[in-house]
Scaffold this motif. Structure first.
Motif, PDB file in Angstrom:
ATOM      1  N   VAL B  26       0.843  -1.206   0.000  1.00 53.46           N
ATOM      2  CA  VAL B  26       0.000   0.000   0.000  1.00 53.46           C
ATOM      3  C   VAL B  26       0.877   1.255   0.000  1.00 53.46           C
ATOM      4  CG1 VAL B  26      -1.607   1.363   1.392  1.00 53.46           C
ATOM      5  CG2 VAL B  26      -2.008  -1.087   1.061  1.00 53.46           C
ATOM      6  N   VAL B  27       1.885   1.283   0.881  1.00 53.94           N
ATOM      7  CA  VAL B  27       2.785   2.445   0.951  1.00 53.94           C
ATOM      8  C   VAL B  27       3.543   2.600  -0.368  1.00 53.94           C
ATOM      9  CG1 VAL B  27       4.836   3.385   2.099  1.00 53.94           C
ATOM     10  CG2 VAL B  27       3.024   2.309   3.456  1.00 53.94           C
ATOM     11  N   HIS B  28       4.004   1.477  -0.900  1.00 60.94           N
ATOM     12  CA  HIS B  28       4.776   1.490  -2.154  1.00 60.94           C
ATOM     13  C   HIS B  28       3.930   2.030  -3.304  1.00 60.94           C
ATOM     14  CE1 HIS B  28       7.871   0.217  -4.925  1.00 60.94           C
ATOM     15  NE2 HIS B  28       7.054  -0.595  -5.560  1.00 60.94           N
ATOM     16  N   LEU B  29       2.684   1.553  -3.428  1.00 63.06           N
ATOM     17  CA  LEU B  29       1.811   1.991  -4.522  1.00 63.06           C
ATOM     18  C   LEU B  29       1.443   3.469  -4.355  1.00 63.06           C
ATOM     19  CD1 LEU B  29      -0.596  -1.070  -4.964  1.00 63.06           C
ATOM     20  CD2 LEU B  29       1.259  -0.354  -6.465  1.00 63.06           C
ATOM     21  N   ALA B  30       1.169   3.869  -3.121  1.00 57.70           N
ATOM     22  CA  ALA B  30       0.827   5.274  -2.878  1.00 57.70           C
ATOM     23  C   ALA B  30       2.007   6.159  -3.259  1.00 57.70           C
ATOM     24  CB  ALA B  30       0.455   5.467  -1.410  1.00 57.70           C
ATOM     25  N   THR B  31       3.211   5.721  -2.921  1.00 51.83           N
ATOM     26  CA  THR B  31       4.411   6.487  -3.263  1.00 51.83           C
ATOM     27  C   THR B  31       4.571   6.602  -4.770  1.00 51.83           C
ATOM     28  OG1 THR B  31       5.432   5.599  -1.268  1.00 51.83           O
ATOM     29  CG2 THR B  31       6.896   6.673  -2.840  1.00 51.83           C
ATOM     30  N   ILE B  32       4.316   5.494  -5.467  1.00 50.99           N
ATOM     31  CA  ILE B  32       4.422   5.522  -6.941  1.00 50.99           C
ATOM     32  C   ILE B  32       3.445   6.548  -7.510  1.00 50.99           C
ATOM     33  CG2 ILE B  32       3.924   4.196  -9.031  1.00 50.99           C
ATOM     34  CD1 ILE B  32       4.987   1.719  -7.576  1.00 50.99           C
ATOM     35  N   MET B  33       2.198   6.503  -7.011  1.00 50.25           N
ATOM     36  CA  MET B  33       1.181   7.411  -7.558  1.00 50.25           C
ATOM     37  C   MET B  33       1.540   8.875  -7.306  1.00 50.25           C
ATOM     38  SD  MET B  33      -2.497   5.545  -7.136  1.00 50.25           S
ATOM     39  CE  MET B  33      -2.265   4.633  -5.647  1.00 50.25           C
ATOM     40  N   LEU B  34       2.085   9.130  -6.130  1.00 50.45           N
ATOM     41  CA  LEU B  34       2.490  10.503  -5.831  1.00 50.45           C
ATOM     42  C   LEU B  34       3.722  10.898  -6.644  1.00 50.45           C
ATOM     43  CD1 LEU B  34       2.047  10.541  -1.941  1.00 50.45           C
ATOM     44  CD2 LEU B  34       0.729  11.853  -3.612  1.00 50.45           C
ATOM     45  N   ALA B  35       4.658   9.944  -6.782  1.00 48.31           N
ATOM     46  CA  ALA B  35       5.945  10.257  -7.414  1.00 48.31           C
ATOM     47  C   ALA B  35       5.805  10.531  -8.908  1.00 48.31           C
ATOM     48  CB  ALA B  35       6.920   9.118  -7.177  1.00 48.31           C
ATOM     49  N   VAL B  36       4.877   9.872  -9.579  1.00 47.92           N
ATOM     50  CA  VAL B  36       4.805  10.007 -11.047  1.00 47.92           C
ATOM     51  C   VAL B  36       3.988  11.225 -11.478  1.00 47.92           C
ATOM     52  CG1 VAL B  36       5.076   7.541 -11.457  1.00 47.92           C
ATOM     53  CG2 VAL B  36       2.778   8.497 -11.263  1.00 47.92           C
ATOM     54  N   ARG B  37       3.399  11.947 -10.523  1.00 45.31           N
ATOM     55  CA  ARG B  37       2.543  13.067 -10.918  1.00 45.31           C
ATOM     56  C   ARG B  37       3.299  14.154 -11.676  1.00 45.31           C
ATOM     57  NH1 ARG B  37      -1.308  14.938  -6.150  1.00 45.31           N
ATOM     58  NH2 ARG B  37       0.706  15.212  -5.157  1.00 45.31           N
ATOM     59  N   GLY B  38       4.527  14.415 -11.274  1.00 45.34           N
ATOM     60  CA  GLY B  38       5.302  15.442 -11.972  1.00 45.34           C
ATOM     61  C   GLY B  38       6.322  14.850 -12.922  1.00 45.34           C
ATOM     62  N   GLY B  39       6.029  13.661 -13.492  1.00 48.19           N
ATOM     63  CA  GLY B  39       6.995  12.970 -14.337  1.00 48.19           C
ATOM     64  C   GLY B  39       7.903  12.124 -13.472  1.00 48.19           C
ATOM     65  N   LEU B  40       8.566  11.193 -14.114  1.00 49.00           N
ATOM     66  CA  LEU B  40       9.365  10.242 -13.344  1.00 49.00           C
ATOM     67  C   LEU B  40      10.773  10.183 -13.909  1.00 49.00           C
ATOM     68  CD1 LEU B  40       9.132   8.114 -11.070  1.00 49.00           C
ATOM     69  CD2 LEU B  40       8.662   6.431 -12.833  1.00 49.00           C
ATOM     70  N   SER B  41      11.761  10.357 -13.062  1.00 45.62           N
ATOM     71  CA  SER B  41      13.151  10.232 -13.524  1.00 45.62           C
ATOM     72  C   SER B  41      13.978   9.559 -12.437  1.00 45.62           C
ATOM     73  CB  SER B  41      13.730  11.622 -13.826  1.00 45.62           C
ATOM     74  OG  SER B  41      13.891  12.331 -12.617  1.00 45.62           O
ATOM     75  N   GLY B  42      15.082   8.973 -12.869  1.00 43.63           N
ATOM     76  CA  GLY B  42      15.972   8.315 -11.919  1.00 43.63           C
ATOM     77  C   GLY B  42      16.499   9.311 -10.902  1.00 43.63           C
TER      78      GLY B  42
END
Lengths: 240, 114
Positions: B26-42
């Motif tokens: 749950v924490v991992h998925l929530a983090t992904i959803m928040l993290a990709v909002r402004g684009g995703l980069s290494g």
């Protein structure tokens, strides 16, 4: 088939093999599947072998596979299970066939023994009648499984029994569950040790076919889940 | 240790690790959803995780739960579908657990220490 005649296929054979044989049986009001089998044996072919005793759903001896599902035949109305007047009656699955519709129940009850399915009085037996309050949690847990009639319908319905012949099966584990909840019993640790393992409660995937098919509406899956919890706690505490 | 006792403890380990996984996923998925909002980069991911003790601990626990949970499930599947039993199966189960832990913790170290 007419409205007045049932088209009945009955498995005939023995441990070496066999095949279905077709019979035309008169349809009757409120006729049970056991009535149909009995009519064939008494009217058409006296060599047909099957097993029954009480005819009122108490003894658990008349279970057979009816139209693909394990059922107690004495309490199964033809009208409830026949498809377009057709019945297919076979011996129970997951047990060796003796002849025709009669199975060898020995492997089934051997599993009850392996699961420590006998009451063993505690060493300090009470001098008077043991008082077990009907509303106590343990008594209620035992009550939930205690009406088993040993018909082996759950054993026949269980996929895990089908692929692991050593698996104790729902009935034996349900019996063990009623006994670990019997406050008078003194063999709890030995019983939990007997039912743990990959041929015991830990093999159950909770598919719930036993619950689906049990004619007494018992839920062996719930008891098996209880055995998993209790055996894990016993293992943690080093009780065996 | 009897087989029954081993099975009972493995069952407990798998249930306990499943409870941890439920939270971690749950924490991992929530983090992904928040993290990709402004684009995703290494760079963005490393910016969040580098030097973070909290993320290091979180993903270390996540990896541990996976390394406990998955091999026990694979062991059951191997036994039921292949009939594989005995010392070789137990050794293979242990090897899968070690491989998952090694690969997972190595990745966590990469995220936090990079």
């Amino acid at each position: 088939m007419s409205d007045l005649t049932l088209d009945v296929q009955v498995w005939r054979g023995d441990a070496a093999g066999g095949a279905f044989r077709r019979y035309a049986v008169p349809a009757r009001e409120r006729q049970t599947v056991l009535d149909v089998v009995t009519w064939i044996q008494r009217t058409i072919d006296p060599s047909l072998s099957y097993r029954f005793a009480c005819r009122v759903g108490m003894c658990g001896t008349c279970a057979m596979t009816v139209n693909g599902k394990p059922r107690w035949t004495c309490r199964t109305l033809v009208g409830a299970v026949a498809r377009a007047g057709r019945l297919v009656v076979a011996p129970l699955a997951n047990l060796p066939v003796v002849k025709d519709l009669a199975c060898d129940m020995a492997p089934f009850f051997d599993k009850w023994q392996r699961a420590e399915g006998r009451f063993r009085p505690a060493a300090a037996a009470p001098a008077d009648f043991a008082v077990v309050p009907p509303e106590s949690p343990k008594r209620r847990a035992a009550d939930a499984g205690i009406e088993c009639i040993g018909c082996a319908v759950c054993h026949a319905a269980c996929d895990i029994v089908a692929w692991n012949k050593d698996y104790l099966g729902p009935a034996a584990l349900n019996r063990a569950w009623t006994l670990v909840n019997d406050v008078r019993d003194g063999a709890r640790a030995a019983r939990l040790a007997a039912v743990a393992g990959d041929a015991g409660c830990h093999a159950c995937h909770s598919l719930q076919s036993c619950r689906e098919h049990c004619p007494k509406h018992i839920n062996p899956t719930a008891g098996i889940a209880g055995l998993k919890r209790l055996s894990a706690l016993a293992a943690l505490k080093g009780e065996w | 240790m009897t087989t029954g006792r081993t099975e009972a403890l493995l069952w407990l380990a798998q249930r306990a690790s499943a409870a941890v996984l439920a939270l971690c996923v749950v924490v991992h998925l929530a983090t992904i959803m928040l993290a990709v909002r402004g684009g995703l980069s290494g760079a963005e991911i490393l910016g969040r995780t580098r030097g973070s003790l909290a993320w290091a601990l979180f993903y270390a626990v996540f990896v541990l739960a996976v390394a406990v949970h998955a091999p026990i499930g694979l062991r059951a599947i191997a036994r039921e579908t292949l009939g594989w039993r005995g010392v070789t199966l137990e050794a293979a189960t242990g090897a899968v657990a070690l491989a998952l832990a090694w690969a997972g913790w190595r990745a966590v170290a990469g995220l936090v220490l990079a």
